[in-house]
Design a protein around this motif. Sequence first.
Motif, PDB file in Angstrom:
ATOM      1  N   PHE A 133       0.720  -1.193   0.004  1.00  0.00           N
ATOM      2  CA  PHE A 133       0.076   0.091   0.175  1.00  0.00           C
ATOM      3  C   PHE A 133       0.587   1.439  -0.088  1.00  0.00           C
TER       4      PHE A 133
ATOM      5  N   VAL B  41     -10.335   7.403  -3.179  1.00  0.00           N
ATOM      6  CA  VAL B  41     -10.662   6.263  -2.619  1.00  0.00           C
ATOM      7  C   VAL B  41      -9.616   5.415  -2.429  1.00  0.00           C
ATOM      8  N   SER B  42      -8.772   5.333  -3.534  1.00  0.00           N
ATOM      9  CA  SER B  42      -7.581   4.494  -3.414  1.00  0.00           C
ATOM     10  C   SER B  42      -6.806   5.108  -2.208  1.00  0.00           C
ATOM     11  N   GLN B  43      -6.602   6.280  -2.080  1.00  0.00           N
ATOM     12  CA  GLN B  43      -5.871   6.871  -1.020  1.00  0.00           C
ATOM     13  C   GLN B  43      -6.483   6.326   0.472  1.00  0.00           C
ATOM     14  N   LEU B  44      -7.891   6.355   0.565  1.00  0.00           N
ATOM     15  CA  LEU B  44      -8.623   5.877   1.739  1.00  0.00           C
ATOM     16  C   LEU B  44      -8.300   4.441   1.811  1.00  0.00           C
ATOM     17  N   ILE B  45      -8.417   3.641   0.882  1.00  0.00           N
ATOM     18  CA  ILE B  45      -8.116   1.905   1.238  1.00  0.00           C
ATOM     19  C   ILE B  45      -6.758   1.707   1.615  1.00  0.00           C
ATOM     20  N   CYS B  46      -5.785   2.554   0.923  1.00  0.00           N
ATOM     21  CA  CYS B  46      -4.560   2.397   1.043  1.00  0.00           C
ATOM     22  C   CYS B  46      -4.160   2.657   2.792  1.00  0.00           C
TER      23      CYS B  46
ATOM     24  N   THR C 103      -6.307   2.910   5.311  1.00  0.00           N
ATOM     25  CA  THR C 103      -7.016   1.815   6.119  1.00  0.00           C
ATOM     26  C   THR C 103      -6.333   0.504   6.072  1.00  0.00           C
ATOM     27  N   GLY C 104      -6.151   0.044   5.080  1.00  0.00           N
ATOM     28  CA  GLY C 104      -5.318  -1.263   5.181  1.00  0.00           C
ATOM     29  C   GLY C 104      -4.176  -1.185   6.115  1.00  0.00           C
TER      30      GLY C 104
END
Length: 244
Positions: free
Chosen positions: A29, A163-168, A170-171
């Motif tokens: 990530f 959204v990609s930033q949020l997912i990364c 959060t992961g």
Amino acid sequence: MGLFDLEKHFAFYGAYHSNPTNIVIHMIFVWPILFTALVLLYFTPPLFKFSSIELGDQSVLILNYGFFLTIIYALYYVGLDKKAGFLAAFLCLICWVGSSFLAHRLGYTLAWKNLALPYVLLKEKLHVWGKCCERAIPNFVYQKGYSCKSLFCLYWGLLVVLVSQLICWTGQFIGHGVFEVIKRAPALLDNLAQAFLMAPFFVLLEGLQSAFGYEPYPGFHARVKAKVDAEIKEWKDKKQNKLS
């Protein structure tokens, strides 16, 4: 802690990332966070009057804040360790070029085929919105030739990036909260510079160590492990003292 003291910085990082699963999560990530951040920074104004690199008849590579950030990262990584640093600097350059091409295309093609119906439904509103906000949009956006249709696609493209930033992110928080045996806050909360500036280099160094046994110099990982163990022990002692 010196700015270029790789051993101390990497030991600090290692004290927060001791679980193999969490380490892999960060390897997956961290670099996408840098890449998508550069996509966002592509839409910042140029730093100089002549700050674009012409490719064909279009200016795809812009010397803006994204480029400035890339140079800072690249030079810093080379300063930390020449061999791994040059590789990290090259990856930073690849990220900047790739993100520039992606960002350049966002306003033209991304999600357009899948969003044709919403565009038709919002066509009238978009034209009204386009006229109303024309003064608020920077001139360099219009110089790129963005139409209302392009700006609509740009909006959805940037939404995907966010959204990609949020997912990364959060992961990574899940990696710390679920897999780390020592439940402590991520290094982000203790050292912002390391979280944003050093993390890409550190996950690369972890990968080089795991895959090829790479060390910046002989005995590096043994010294780092000793410092990590001492850091974890100190943290446990402090926590125990607070509880007692």
